[in-house]
Design an enzyme around this catalytic site. Structure first.
Site, PDB file in Angstrom:
ATOM      1  N   GLU A  83       4.857   4.927   3.500  1.00 53.26           N
ATOM      2  CA  GLU A  83       5.323   4.654   2.137  1.00 53.26           C
ATOM      3  C   GLU A  83       5.787   6.053   1.480  1.00 53.26           C
ATOM      4  O   GLU A  83       5.470   7.004   1.828  1.00 53.26           O
ATOM      5  CB  GLU A  83       3.887   4.366   1.176  1.00 53.26           C
ATOM      6  CG  GLU A  83       3.395   2.967   1.546  1.00 53.26           C
ATOM      7  CD  GLU A  83       1.993   2.462   1.067  1.00 53.26           C
ATOM      8  OE1 GLU A  83       1.725   3.456   0.250  1.00 53.26           O
ATOM      9  OE2 GLU A  83       1.366   1.756   1.519  1.00 53.26           O
ATOM     10  N   HIS A 131       2.646  -1.199  -2.927  1.00 51.99           N
ATOM     11  CA  HIS A 131       1.283  -0.494  -3.113  1.00 51.99           C
ATOM     12  C   HIS A 131       1.235  -0.464  -4.815  1.00 51.99           C
ATOM     13  O   HIS A 131       1.130   0.580  -5.137  1.00 51.99           O
ATOM     14  CB  HIS A 131       1.543   0.772  -2.506  1.00 51.99           C
ATOM     15  CG  HIS A 131       0.062   1.552  -2.265  1.00 51.99           C
ATOM     16  ND1 HIS A 131      -0.161   2.254  -1.445  1.00 51.99           N
ATOM     17  CD2 HIS A 131      -1.169   1.424  -2.728  1.00 51.99           C
ATOM     18  CE1 HIS A 131      -1.325   2.710  -1.482  1.00 51.99           C
ATOM     19  NE2 HIS A 131      -2.032   2.110  -2.108  1.00 51.99           N
ATOM     20  N   ARG A 186      -5.609  -0.149   2.953  1.00 55.93           N
ATOM     21  CA  ARG A 186      -4.719   0.692   3.686  1.00 55.93           C
ATOM     22  C   ARG A 186      -4.258   0.172   5.063  1.00 55.93           C
ATOM     23  O   ARG A 186      -5.026  -0.674   5.770  1.00 55.93           O
ATOM     24  CB  ARG A 186      -5.493   2.150   4.176  1.00 55.93           C
ATOM     25  CG  ARG A 186      -5.891   3.001   3.060  1.00 55.93           C
ATOM     26  CD  ARG A 186      -4.637   3.704   2.252  1.00 55.93           C
ATOM     27  NE  ARG A 186      -5.095   4.499   1.414  1.00 55.93           N
ATOM     28  CZ  ARG A 186      -5.345   4.080  -0.022  1.00 55.93           C
ATOM     29  NH1 ARG A 186      -5.378   2.994  -0.463  1.00 55.93           N
ATOM     30  NH2 ARG A 186      -5.642   5.208  -0.694  1.00 55.93           N
TER      31      ARG A 186
END
Length: 321
Positions: free
Chosen positions: A264, A284, A235
């Site tokens: 994001e 991601h 993260r």
């Protein structure tokens, strides 16, 4: 039930075996991301909402706009869900926390980024496509020191990969994590400072919690060597705000390989971290494999079926029943 699935950006789920579990329901799949009033508008008929990891936040304002909503179904931890607001509105929230099984997809991407960073794969591929042949000289992984911050399931997988490639592993993390690493025969750094200064590659494998938010500081990054690599597939919030960009500008570490960002989806090509010349990045995709999706959403859809059958499972707020 009228089931809405949010944020399936690649339109993948309907093509996986797990999707058959929703037969008998009226299913709507959303393949883009919206927020605020637009999100409330598209969910106004929903009785159940299936969350795609942490891509959408469930807030009190959103719940207030959805009087017909009965269930939210997710998987894993829920920092993105206002559970108190769900309970106040009488909305059941189900989220299975998986058993102690490592996420191989995330570990494999971590390893891919390590190799890509060492061998300069983005540059080499672009050079070959442009007809310029070789672009510089890479580095060998064998003999390098990999610092793993966080002695958990993914960290252990990374340590196994490192051994197979002939790399040395040192550990850091919480006091309990360091104790576990030592008990399993791992090498724990003599100090936090020695961990960051002595690692050719530092890879982060922590959950983002109030205790771990910003746990990697500017002072930590300043200890890294000019040719070192920081890898983050966990993260972005684990790193103190602004610290990574400043560290990259200062040349310590020499490179960052990132799969996660503060915001994001990140589509701003001018973002100062994404566009930084010392950054290689993926959007991601640590958990984004067909196998991982099928595994995770089988659980999410089973929770919908259990609720529809009047036998809910994995409820975070059972008091709503």
């Amino acid at each position: 039930m009228k089931v809405h699935i949010l944020d399936d950006w690649s339109n993948t789920l309907r093509h996986l075996p797990c999707f058959d579990r929703l037969k008998g329901h009226e299913v709507t799949v959303w393949t883009d991301h919206v927020e605020g009033p637009a999100l409330a508008e598209r969910l106004k008929e929903a009785e159940a909402v299936c969350l795609f990891r942490e891509r959408t936040r469930v807030t009190a304002d959103l719940l207030e706009a959805l009087p017909g909503l009965k269930l939210i179904s997710g998987r894993g931890a829920w920092p993105h869900v206002d559970v108190s607001a769900c309970t106040a509105r009488g909305v059941a929230f189900a989220s299975m926390k998986p058993a102690e099984v490592p996420n191989h997809a995330a570990a494999e991407l971590t390893w891919a980024l390590i190799l890509a960073a060492l061998r300069g794969l983005p540059e080499q591929m672009a050079s070959a496509k442009a007809g310029q042949w070789q672009a510089g000289v890479g580095r060998t992984l064998q003999g390098k020191t990999i610092g793993i911050y966080g002695h958990g399931r993914i960290g252990r997988l990374i340590a196994g990969y490192a051994a197979a490639f002939g790399a040395r592993v040192i550990w850091w993390g919480s006091e309990a994590g360091r104790a576990r690493a030592a008990a399993e025969g791992g090498e724990v750094a003599a100090s936090r400072e020695a961990f960051f200064a002595g690692s050719d590659i530092v890879t982060l494998h922590l959950r983002l919690t109030p205790d771990t938010k910003g746990i990697i500081t500017a002072a930590d990054l300043a200890l890294m060597q000019p040719r070192s690599i920081l890898v983050n597939t966990a993260r972005a919030g684990l790193i103190a705000p602004g610290a990574l960009r400043a560290a990259l500008d200062a040349g310590r570490p020499g490179l960052a390989a990132l799969d996660v960002f503060d915001e994001e989806p990140l589509t701003d090509t001018g973002d100062p971290v994404l566009s930084h010349p010392r950054v290689i990045a993926t959007p991601h995709i640590g958990f984004v494999t067909e196998e991982e999706f099928d595994l995770q959403f089988a659980d999410v859809f089973d929770q919908v079926n259990a609720f529809a059958a009047g036998k809910p499972v994995h409820l975070v707020n059972p008091e709503v029943l």
